[in-house]
Design a protein around this motif. Sequence first.
Motif, PDB file in Angstrom:
ATOM      1  N   TYR A  43       0.828  -1.204   0.000  1.00 37.32           N
ATOM      2  CA  TYR A  43       0.000   0.000   0.000  1.00 37.32           C
ATOM      3  C   TYR A  43       0.863   1.255   0.000  1.00 37.32           C
ATOM      4  O   TYR A  43       1.948   1.292   0.565  1.00 37.32           O
ATOM      5  CB  TYR A  43      -0.898   0.051   1.242  1.00 37.32           C
ATOM      6  CG  TYR A  43      -2.059  -0.912   1.228  1.00 37.32           C
ATOM      7  CD1 TYR A  43      -3.292  -0.540   0.725  1.00 37.32           C
ATOM      8  CD2 TYR A  43      -1.916  -2.197   1.742  1.00 37.32           C
ATOM      9  CE1 TYR A  43      -4.360  -1.418   0.728  1.00 37.32           C
ATOM     10  CE2 TYR A  43      -2.979  -3.083   1.762  1.00 37.32           C
ATOM     11  CZ  TYR A  43      -4.202  -2.689   1.248  1.00 37.32           C
ATOM     12  OH  TYR A  43      -5.257  -3.563   1.257  1.00 37.32           O
ATOM     13  N   ARG A  44       0.332   2.312  -0.580  1.00 36.99           N
ATOM     14  CA  ARG A  44       0.858   3.657  -0.397  1.00 36.99           C
ATOM     15  C   ARG A  44       0.205   4.205   0.868  1.00 36.99           C
ATOM     16  O   ARG A  44      -1.021   4.107   1.031  1.00 36.99           O
ATOM     17  CB  ARG A  44       0.505   4.522  -1.610  1.00 36.99           C
ATOM     18  CG  ARG A  44       1.103   5.930  -1.607  1.00 36.99           C
ATOM     19  CD  ARG A  44       0.721   6.651  -2.894  1.00 36.99           C
ATOM     20  NE  ARG A  44       1.241   8.004  -2.944  1.00 36.99           N
ATOM     21  CZ  ARG A  44       2.428   8.347  -3.421  1.00 36.99           C
ATOM     22  NH1 ARG A  44       3.222   7.405  -3.908  1.00 36.99           N
ATOM     23  NH2 ARG A  44       2.832   9.602  -3.427  1.00 36.99           N
ATOM     24  N   VAL A  45       1.000   4.780   1.784  1.00 32.94           N
ATOM     25  CA  VAL A  45       0.439   5.245   3.052  1.00 32.94           C
ATOM     26  C   VAL A  45       0.715   6.722   3.246  1.00 32.94           C
ATOM     27  O   VAL A  45       1.717   7.261   2.775  1.00 32.94           O
ATOM     28  CB  VAL A  45       0.984   4.434   4.257  1.00 32.94           C
ATOM     29  CG1 VAL A  45       0.658   2.953   4.095  1.00 32.94           C
ATOM     30  CG2 VAL A  45       2.478   4.636   4.450  1.00 32.94           C
ATOM     31  N   TYR A  46      -0.199   7.373   3.965  1.00 30.17           N
ATOM     32  CA  TYR A  46      -0.099   8.790   4.294  1.00 30.17           C
ATOM     33  C   TYR A  46      -0.357   8.958   5.789  1.00 30.17           C
ATOM     34  O   TYR A  46      -1.107   8.193   6.398  1.00 30.17           O
ATOM     35  CB  TYR A  46      -1.140   9.604   3.518  1.00 30.17           C
ATOM     36  CG  TYR A  46      -0.967   9.591   2.026  1.00 30.17           C
ATOM     37  CD1 TYR A  46      -0.339  10.642   1.370  1.00 30.17           C
ATOM     38  CD2 TYR A  46      -1.441   8.524   1.267  1.00 30.17           C
ATOM     39  CE1 TYR A  46      -0.183  10.644  -0.004  1.00 30.17           C
ATOM     40  CE2 TYR A  46      -1.282   8.513  -0.114  1.00 30.17           C
ATOM     41  CZ  TYR A  46      -0.655   9.567  -0.739  1.00 30.17           C
ATOM     42  OH  TYR A  46      -0.492   9.556  -2.106  1.00 30.17           O
ATOM     43  N   GLY A  47       0.243  10.008   6.358  1.00 26.77           N
ATOM     44  CA  GLY A  47      -0.008  10.287   7.762  1.00 26.77           C
ATOM     45  C   GLY A  47       0.588   9.226   8.658  1.00 26.77           C
ATOM     46  O   GLY A  47       1.703   8.752   8.439  1.00 26.77           O
TER      47      GLY A  47
END
Length: 220
Positions: A43-47
């Motif tokens: 996955y691409r993750v943010y935060g």
Amino acid sequence: MKTLTTFGLLLAVIVMPKGIYAQLLNPDFEQWDSSSLSKPSDYRVYGQTNQVLGYNSPFAVKVQRNSQLSDGPGAVLYGNPENGFTGGIPFQARPDSAVAFFKYHIVPGDTAWFLVFLKQNGQFISQDVFKLAGSDSTAFHRLSYKINYQGLGSADSMIVGVASTNPDLNFQGSFVIVDSIHFVSGASAFQIPNGNFEQWQTIVYPRLTGWMSTNPQAID
């Protein structure tokens, strides 16, 4: 990102008075260390993302906004949100519904987002943003959402993800725990890779000693 961050800090040092410069820790940017981030594989993750106890399984993912940033949600995503959402992963099916197990706490006025976008030959045939509000963080709940198609035929790629907060607003304090993202009916031959969040990896990234940085904002 490291280059841009260092450039911005360098400009700040150049315009500082000499006395202030002498008091700075690591003013010449020669000292670096490292930090690490645990993230669901693929996955691409943010935060901020954390590994937590899952629904009838060892792991789920908790996503929330980084408290030091106000311009991005916590999120896990297959795809790239830039330029109207691009990328994604191959997917051959026409499912009826998207399902996941959720715990969540959404502050008043905010909404979390469960995104399911399906494409055919590069064109969207569905673009669903299912929104969660309220608070129920004591137990997992199975939530099922009907996919709203705009075109005929099966998809050949998909973008799917969960955001802890409305990315267009600046609410703090909302979080979502999600597990077992999957499709029902018409998609039995293909399910979402690592949709149960059992596979994790650790990313190590450089950090400038003595300085606060917003990196990383997004990790692939």
